[in-house]
Write an enzyme that holds these catalytic residues in place. Structure first.
Site, PDB file in Angstrom:
ATOM      1  N   PRO A  97       1.107  -1.354  -0.339  1.00 48.26           N
ATOM      2  CA  PRO A  97      -0.155  -0.247  -0.048  1.00 48.26           C
ATOM      3  C   PRO A  97       0.406   1.429  -0.265  1.00 48.26           C
ATOM      4  O   PRO A  97       1.803   1.411   0.681  1.00 48.26           O
ATOM      5  CB  PRO A  97      -1.020   0.072   1.058  1.00 48.26           C
ATOM      6  CG  PRO A  97      -0.853  -1.691   1.870  1.00 48.26           C
ATOM      7  CD  PRO A  97       0.280  -2.309   1.119  1.00 48.26           C
ATOM      8  N   VAL A  98       0.791   1.872  -0.430  1.00 44.77           N
ATOM      9  CA  VAL A  98       1.002   3.430  -0.860  1.00 44.77           C
ATOM     10  C   VAL A  98       0.672   4.588   0.233  1.00 44.77           C
ATOM     11  O   VAL A  98      -0.332   4.623   0.656  1.00 44.77           O
ATOM     12  CB  VAL A  98       0.802   3.918  -2.501  1.00 44.77           C
ATOM     13  CG1 VAL A  98       1.297   5.862  -2.363  1.00 44.77           C
ATOM     14  CG2 VAL A  98       1.115   3.375  -3.318  1.00 44.77           C
ATOM     15  N   LEU A 102       5.341   1.594   4.772  1.00 44.80           N
ATOM     16  CA  LEU A 102       5.386   0.099   4.427  1.00 44.80           C
ATOM     17  C   LEU A 102       7.164   0.299   3.037  1.00 44.80           C
ATOM     18  O   LEU A 102       6.900  -0.875   2.357  1.00 44.80           O
ATOM     19  CB  LEU A 102       4.706  -1.385   3.700  1.00 44.80           C
ATOM     20  CG  LEU A 102       4.005  -1.261   4.899  1.00 44.80           C
ATOM     21  CD1 LEU A 102       2.857  -2.232   4.157  1.00 44.80           C
ATOM     22  CD2 LEU A 102       4.061  -1.604   6.366  1.00 44.80           C
ATOM     23  N   GLY A 103       7.631   1.763   3.240  1.00 41.03           N
ATOM     24  CA  GLY A 103       8.399   1.675   2.399  1.00 41.03           C
ATOM     25  C   GLY A 103       8.454   1.398   0.518  1.00 41.03           C
ATOM     26  O   GLY A 103       9.179   0.816  -0.260  1.00 41.03           O
ATOM     27  N   ALA A 106      11.004   2.655  -1.708  1.00 40.34           N
ATOM     28  CA  ALA A 106      11.682   2.814  -1.853  1.00 40.34           C
ATOM     29  C   ALA A 106      11.467   1.721  -2.644  1.00 40.34           C
ATOM     30  O   ALA A 106      12.575   1.179  -2.976  1.00 40.34           O
ATOM     31  CB  ALA A 106      12.134   2.943  -0.266  1.00 40.34           C
ATOM     32  N   ASP A 148      15.052   2.274   4.623  1.00 39.57           N
ATOM     33  CA  ASP A 148      13.495   1.324   3.323  1.00 39.57           C
ATOM     34  C   ASP A 148      15.309   1.126   1.734  1.00 39.57           C
ATOM     35  O   ASP A 148      14.615  -0.164   1.783  1.00 39.57           O
ATOM     36  CB  ASP A 148      12.889   2.842   2.800  1.00 39.57           C
ATOM     37  CG  ASP A 148      12.154   3.101   4.137  1.00 39.57           C
ATOM     38  OD1 ASP A 148      12.398   3.306   5.649  1.00 39.57           O
ATOM     39  OD2 ASP A 148      10.986   3.985   3.470  1.00 39.57           O
TER      40      ASP A 148
HETATM   41  O1  PMV Z   1       6.472   5.952   6.616  1.00 36.27           O
HETATM   42  P1  PMV Z   1       7.380   5.044   5.957  1.00 36.27           P
HETATM   43  O2  PMV Z   1       7.873   4.033   5.355  1.00 36.27           O
HETATM   44  O3  PMV Z   1       8.198   6.426   4.528  1.00 36.27           O
HETATM   45  O4  PMV Z   1       8.993   5.533   6.962  1.00 36.27           O
HETATM   46  C1  PMV Z   1       9.562   6.973   6.884  1.00 36.27           C
HETATM   47  C2  PMV Z   1      10.597   6.441   8.397  1.00 36.27           C
HETATM   48  C3  PMV Z   1      11.078   7.883   8.949  1.00 36.27           C
HETATM   49  O5  PMV Z   1      12.103   7.392   9.933  1.00 36.27           O
HETATM   50  C4  PMV Z   1      10.274   9.030   9.567  1.00 36.27           C
HETATM   51  C5  PMV Z   1      12.049   8.751   8.281  1.00 36.27           C
HETATM   52  C6  PMV Z   1      13.479   8.335   7.194  1.00 36.27           C
HETATM   53  O6  PMV Z   1      13.579   8.352   6.108  1.00 36.27           O
HETATM   54  O7  PMV Z   1      13.949   7.075   7.494  1.00 36.27           O
END
Ligand code: PMV
Length: 322
Positions: A97-98, A102-103, A106, A148
């Site tokens: 899911p966007v 959950l990355g 990346a 990520d």
């Molecule tokens: O929500 P996500 O999967 O983009 O994770 C963000 C995690 C943070 O630590 C808030 C930002 C990062 O780049 O690590």
């Protein structure tokens, strides 16, 4: 270098398909932006990029078909423009899911770079792919930790020490249940809110980040010993700290408490927070407190449960006949 490309299965023919995994954070989101350690794991939800040489550049996904377009496809547009390559068609398919923590971005970046690397014989190792992916996330988002892109490239459960190392830990072997609030979460916005709080109360925020760093540190031997009950207890503490820095929400907490009440070892926000997902570690035995009970509790609390496992598989590429 040779072993770094050992995930590649080279068959003959027309298109190059490359997939890369999403991830969950056990510990350390937000603190990792301030140089603290984090532990994250690849999961068996993946994004696939299919590329083929073409007379003009196109990008297709659930969001539609465009050319280079930073409004609709910022990450893929940046991937293409960061490389000196001829026109190409790229199709993105994703199980992740966007905007959910959950990355997904990346995984799309690493799958795309991996496919282009193979198609155009660019010679990037896994280390170079992860670095290029991190640079693209920074360009598009403004701020991004290396977590990520490192986990999506290498796979497995990893300890990230920003600017120093990304090292592989023993893979998390218990079941994982994700609870999706289905509310969009903007990583950029949440990281910005935390920065404002850090500017207002640097001492308070630094001590919270130091505590989160300590959770990652003591989490390592617990993961190596497969002591998921204790890992879960530390995840519960991390959730409280994430709430304290303002990235929680009523719905995230409802899903966290539903998972814990149903017998999860532990449950917390994963990723940026605000909306997005929670992650629960659960017993793999299938009896009381197992994945079924936790998934039903999350669904009953208004979330969408996704049952998954940690995965050793990072980026994977192959040529295929179309
Ligand atoms: O929500 P996500 O999967 O983009 O994770 C963000 C995690 C943070 O630590 C808030 C930002 C990062 O780049 O690590």
């Amino acid at each position: 270098m040779a072993e770094e490309t050992s995930g590649y299965e080279n068959e003959a023919n027309m298109t190059t398909t490359c997939s890369a995994p999403g991830k969950i954070y056990l510990f350390g989101e937000h603190a990792v932006v301030y140089g603290k350690r984090a532990i994250a794991s690849a999961i068996n939800l993946r994004t696939t990029a299919t590329v083929a040489e073409s007379d003009r550049t196109t990008i297709s996904s659930l969001l539609g078909t465009t050319g280079i377009d930073y409004a609709v496809h910022p990450y893929i547009s940046r991937c293409i423009e960061s490389l000196n390559i001829p026109a190409v068609s790229i199709k993105i398919d994703s199980e992740i899911p966007v905007g959910s923590g959950l990355g997904s971005s990346a995984a799309a970046v690493i799958a795309t770079l991996g496919a282009l690397n193979f198609e155009f014989d660019l010679g990037m190792t896994h280390t170079a792919l992860a670095q290029a992916g991190h640079a693209i996330e920074q360009d598009v988002q403004g701020t991004a930790s290396p977590t990520d892109t490192a986990v999506s490239t290498m796979g497995g459960t990893m300890l990230i020490t920003p600017g120093v190392s990304a090292s592989r830990l023993r893979l998390i072997e218990c079941s994982i249940v994700i609870g999706d609030t289905e509310e969009f979460s903007s990583t950029k916005e949440l990281v910005g809110n935390v920065r404002i709080l850090h500017e207002s109360y640097p001492g308070v925020m630094d001590s919270i980040f130091d505590t989160i760093d300590h959770l990652s540190e003591i989490g390592v031997p617990l993961i190596e010993r497969r002591d998921y009950r204790s890992v879960g207890e530390l995840m519960n503490i991390d959730h409280g700290l994430l709430d304290a820095i303002g990235v929680g929400s009523a719905k995230l907490s409802r899903l966290v408490y539903a998972a814990r009440d149903a017998g999860a070892y532990g449950a917390k926000i994963t990723g940026a927070g605000g909306g997005g997902c929670i992650v629960a570690l659960v017993s793999g035995s299938g009896v009381g407190g197992g994945a079924d009970a936790v998934a039903s509790a999350i669904n009953d609390a208004g979330g969408r449960a996704i049952r998954t496992k940690a995965s050793e598989d990072g980026v994977r590429v192959r040529k295929q006949v179309i």
